[in-house]
Write an enzyme that holds these catalytic residues in place. Structure first.
Site, PDB file in Angstrom:
ATOM      1  N   GLU A 158     -24.449 -32.051  21.859  1.00  0.00           N
ATOM      2  CA  GLU A 158     -25.611 -30.753  21.009  1.00  0.00           C
ATOM      3  C   GLU A 158     -25.258 -29.608  22.610  1.00  0.00           C
ATOM      4  OE1 GLU A 158     -29.384 -30.992  19.323  1.00  0.00           O
ATOM      5  OE2 GLU A 158     -28.927 -33.124  19.166  1.00  0.00           O
TER       6      GLU A 158
ATOM      7  N   SER B  13     -16.663 -28.402  21.652  1.00  0.00           N
ATOM      8  CA  SER B  13     -17.871 -26.548  22.423  1.00  0.00           C
ATOM      9  C   SER B  13     -17.201 -25.692  21.138  1.00  0.00           C
ATOM     10  CB  SER B  13     -17.227 -26.718  24.185  1.00  0.00           C
ATOM     11  OG  SER B  13     -17.690 -28.406  24.497  1.00  0.00           O
TER      12      SER B  13
END
Lengths: 265, 322, 378
Positions: free
Chosen positions: C362, C131
């Site tokens: 994603e 992240s």
């Protein structure tokens, strides 16, 4: 060679058909529409023949503006141009055959390939009417003998073979108890059975290309065809509901039921 | 007197196709409604034998058209002869069994007669020439009543809806006629190949006979019944798991999904995985020793009994019924 | 506003659906079980034009809108999410080039993919930087007309089968995200190694590997955009691809709901189909409403891209909502199936495993919420 194929708009065979409570027709709401599966096979066969012999495939559909969806589908599969007979309202098989006759006289194809029947009316008549009115030979139920998956089938000659001189077509027909082979002088009318071929997909590039392919519009009055139906459906109803299962006491009763009630043996 | 004209059919082997008798009884039903005479026409290289066979089936007349060009069936050669006869007789109705010849030929006859046509008729109602034809649409999901507005009305009949006509009554008159030679026939017969019914593929078969744990791995009776019916053989997961039959026979969730006209589940209890693979079948027969087996809940016809006793009996009964 | 699909959209939806039903579905369980790469399915998909949906017509693509791509992709995911992920991976890898590349680079790196079936991979995530994209440690060092690439990228979709890689690395770690630069690697240059296919929980048909770079030389002309522009390019790429991942979730959930409905109608308990019990009905009703909501959010996020609008907020709504929705719907579908649902013989447990990944890849569901909150609090 020039091949004319048909593309009737019908209810998606996967959708559930329900009769309106008043019996005047079927419930349209929520239904999806497709090209008649037998016609899709006709389009495919036309494309295969043209790939082999050169020429073009012209697809024709009769109906309101909505049949453009089916014409575009055939164009996306690879048909070269489309003819749209703009007609709304009831039409019977004589009307359809009469309109197609005029389209044939105008387009002058070497071969007309139609589905053997449409999956809505299930009449199985138009190709034969058309052949008679044109004075052409007919080969209905063009088919293949075996499963598509079998090795034998893969090595098999196609069911429609155009003669070396481009003057005849030899057709394998699926008939009761076997396969009949006939040879028709061209031009001729051929109708397709389910196992003639497996239609290709409309590819995405095909779909985009179809956007720019021409659709010619014709109207029944312009073709000089009286399309007043001679066949009218006066009432529709649902088939008798499936009976709840029963236990039968012995083999004799079982065979009797299978024969007279279920009509499967 | 108006006339119902039924077209008889000769098989490639020269015999009368049995469906003709079903069409005759349909013709009789229609003739009664419309107050008409029942006539039948047969076209063959030599039509006399079949004409003689038909004359005792309650018909007023048999029209026997013999000509060399009727040796092999071709719609273009047959249609003009039938249309001409129908016109000469002033027939109001022309019909035939919905066989592959009937389906191929009758629309061509109708086209010649400028007549409208109803296919696969199941029932006739009304009187005189005001007849309502009942026929299926959308693969039988809809039953439609249709009217034909042309002077001559053409139809084919679904043979399963009409029993075969029986012999009886005064014999009909056999009238030989010589049909006019057809114009140029643009289609020629090449050959006919009888398809021998080897055991069909599971997913394409019209009839499937499946065996379950009740067979204890002995599939001989299952196979014998399948052969009589021209059926494919299937199996439940239990017998596949037990290694009794090969994997590719499995019907069910992880096996093949089948939807034949007739599915016969033998010694199969009916676990939901199995039902998932066959519940779309048109008619389901269950044969099981256990009267409480869940398979009976989905079966149209259930028979409680030992499969090793029931199956040989069933096989013989089906042979006899065919 | 217009909720009606165009004729072309209906046609491409139909083709994708037919492909998913007839080509993907019959082999989905096999590829899930074996975790092999479904090359045969993808080859057929390529023939039908179902790959590289994002490529504009001027670079050899079909010139579809983002909404078109989303409509087709829902069907692919309905067939099998693993296969769908492998099929849309090229778009993810080619988007940075389409966003930040020159005309010459687009012709060199994008157009060939429309001519023959080839795979490209997108390399952003690292073992130590998931992240926290800006925390990446893969470095690019300029040496004359080349860069030298060192580091490791992981969870790379199709990496084992790709012949081109779009990789993000830093030219200056101290600059955090302002040091990130995007380069294209062609083939398998010296110093690059491809790890083994990961043994994943779900989406097992999609190939996932680690890439390792040791002094890999990359020509300067393969740099996409300027040095330090990589972060912006990556974020814009994700804005573009979020609708696709959201619709993959929607497709999985739709499949689960259809299975649950069929089963509920069929399964008899207490003498009637379980679909007649309100407890089951409520679960099915929740599935229907949530799937429709996810689809509409996703359509809107794609439509905004087509209108040239920034869609960061709405696409994050769509991606996180759809991912969480798919997890809920597939879990409930297993519940409807009861014990059978937990068995691999039935298809719903696979859908539950497949759905889980969408909450992670994603941009996790948590990162999406950070993005959403940042946009809301702006």
């Amino acid at each position: 060679m020039k091949i004319l194929v048909t593309a009737k708009r019908v209810e998606d065979p996967e959708s559930k058909i329900k009769v309106k409570p008043d019996g005047t027709g079927i419930v349209q709401e929520g239904l999806k529409y497709k090209i008649n599966p037998f016609d899709e096979i006709a389009v495919e066969e036309g494309l295969r023949l043209v790939a082999k012999h050169g020429g073009e495939v012209v697809v024709v559909s009769i109906g309101g503006k909505e049949v453009h969806e089916q014409l575009r589908h055939a164009l996306a599969m690879g048909a070269h141009k489309a003819v749209w007979v703009n007609h709304t309202g009831p039409l019977d098989q004589m009307g359809v055959a009469g309109l197609l006759q005029k389209v044939v006289e105008k387009e002058k194809p070497d071969l007309v390939i139609l589905g053997k029947q449409s999956i809505d009316d299930d009449q199985n008549q138009v190709g034969q009417y058309l052949a008679e009115w044109l004075g052409w030979g007919q080969a209905t139920f063009a088919s293949k003998a075996e499963s598509f998956d079998s090795e034998n089938e893969k090595n098999k000659v196609p069911a429609l073979v155009v003669g070396a001189d481009n003057k005849t077509v030899r057709v394998v027909r699926e008939v009761d108890g076997g396969l009949a082979t006939v040879e028709c002088q061209l031009p001729a009318v051929v109708t397709t059975d389910l196992r003639l071929n497996q239609p290709r997909y409309a590819s995405l590039p095909g779909i985009m290309k179809a956007k720019s392919k021409p659709i010619e519009e014709l109207i029944p009055a312009g073709l000089g065809v009286d399309v007043t139906p001679k066949l009218t459906v006066t009432k529709m109803s649902a088939p008798p509901a499936r009976k709840a299962g029963i236990k039968v006491p012995d083999v004799a009763t079982l065979v009797e039921k299978l024969k007279t009630e279920a009509k499967v043996i | 007197m108006s006339i119902v004209l039924i077209v008889a059919e000769q098989q490639p082997d020269g015999a009368l196709r049995k469906a003709t008798l079903n069409a005759l009884s349909a013709g009789k039903a229609l003739a009664e409604k419309s107050g008409a005479e029942l006539h039948v026409v047969v076209l063959a290289k030599d039509a006399s034998a079949i004409a003689n066979e038909l004359k005792d089936h309650g018909v007023k007349a048999v029209h026997a058209g013999s000509a060399p060009h009727f040796e092999h069936y071709i719609a273009e050669a047959f249609a003009p002869a039938i249309a001409e006869l129908a016109q000469n007789l002033h027939a109001d109705f022309v019909g035939m069994a919905s066989t592959s010849v009937g389906k191929d030929l009758m629309p061509r006859v109708a086209a010649k007669l400028k007549a409208a046509m109803a296919s696969d008729v199941m029932k006739f109602e009304g009187s005189g020439t005001d007849i309502t034809f009942t026929r299926p649409m959308w693969a039988g999901n809809v039953i439609a009543e249709v009217k034909l507005a042309t002077p001559v009305k053409v139809f084919t009949v679904r043979t399963t809806e009409f029993p075969p006509a029986q012999k009886g009554g005064a014999p009909g008159e056999v009238k030989a006629f010589t049909p006019a030679a057809p114009g140029e026939v643009k289609t020629k017969f090449v050959d006919f190949k009888e398809v021998k019914s080897a055991r069909p593929q599971l997913t394409e078969a019209r009839v499937v006979v499946s065996g379950g744990r009740g067979t204890k791995g002995d599939f001989k009776e299952i196979e014998a019944l399948a052969d009589v019916l021209g059926a494919a053989v299937g199996a439940s997961r239990a017998v596949v798991d037990a290694g009794w039959v090969p994997n590719d026979l499995q019907v069910g969730q992880t096996g093949k999904v089948v939807a034949p006209e007739l599915y016969i589940a033998v010694g199969i209890s009916g676990a939901i995985q199995h039902l998932a693979g066959m519940k779309g079948s048109k008619t389901i027969v269950a044969i099981n020793k256990d009267p409480e087996a869940p398979i009976f809940q989905v079966a149209d016809y259930g028979l409680v009994g030992d499969l090793f006793k029931v199956l040989p009996e069933l096989r013989d009964a089906i042979k006899a019924a065919k | 506003m217009d909720f009606q699909l165009t004729d072309e959209q209906r046609a491409l939806q139909e083709t994708a659906r037919k492909y998913a039903r007839e080509v993907i579905r019959p082999k989905a369980a096999y590829y899930d079980e074996t975790a092999q790469f479904p090359l045969d399915l993808i080859e057929k998909g390529f023939e039908l034009g179902l790959l590289n949906l994002a490529v504009p017509a001027e670079y050899g693509g079909l010139g579809l809108s983002h909404l078109d791509g989303v409509i087709a992709t829902e069907e692919l995911a309905w067939g099998c999410a693993g296969v769908a992920t492998s099929m849309i991976a090229n778009d993810l890898a080619l988007l940075p080039i389409l966003i930040g590349g020159t005309d010459e680079q687009k012709r060199r790196f994008v157009t060939p993919f429309t001519k023959e079936l080839k795979f490209a991979s997108f390399g952003l995530t690292e073992p130590g930087a998931g992240s926290d994209v800006a925390g990446m440690s893969t470095t690019l060092r300029r040496e004359g007309d080349h860069y030298v690439l060192n580091g490791q990228k992981q969870f790379i979709t199709n990496g084992e089968h790709a012949s081109q890689y779009t990789v993000f690395a830093t030219t200056d770690r101290s600059k955090r995200h302002k040091g990130i630069t995007c380069v294209v690697i062609e083939g398998r240059p010296k110093g690059m190694t491809v790890g083994k296919h990961e043994n994943k929980m779900g989406q097992r048909a999609s190939n996932t590997v680690t890439l390792t770079f040791e002094d890999v030389r990359v020509p300067v002309e393969n740099r996409i955009g300027e040095e330090g522009e990589g972060f912006r390019i990556a974020m814009e790429t994700l804005d573009n691809s979020r609708p696709l991942t959201a619709i993959v979730a929607t497709g999985i959930a739709r499949a689960a709901m259809e299975h649950a409905i069929d089963y509920a109608k069929q399964r008899q308990q207490f003498g009637r189909p379980i679909a007649e019990f309100q407890g089951i009905q409520f679960m099915l009703a929740d599935m229907g409403m949530q799937i429709q909501a996810a689809r509409l959010l996703t359509y809107q996020s794609a439509w905004m891209l087509d209108q040239g609008q920034k869609n960061t907020l709405v696409s994050s709504y769509a991606k996180s909502f759809a991912a969480d929705m798919a997890m809920k719907v597939t879990t409930d579908a297993v519940q409807v199936f009861g014990g059978y649902g937990y068995m691999k013989e039935y298809p719903v447990e696979k859908l539950m495993r497949d759905a889980k990944l969408i909450q992670i890849y994603e941009g996790t569901s948590q990162v999406q919420r950070i993005v959403i909150a940042r946009e809301l609090l702006r």
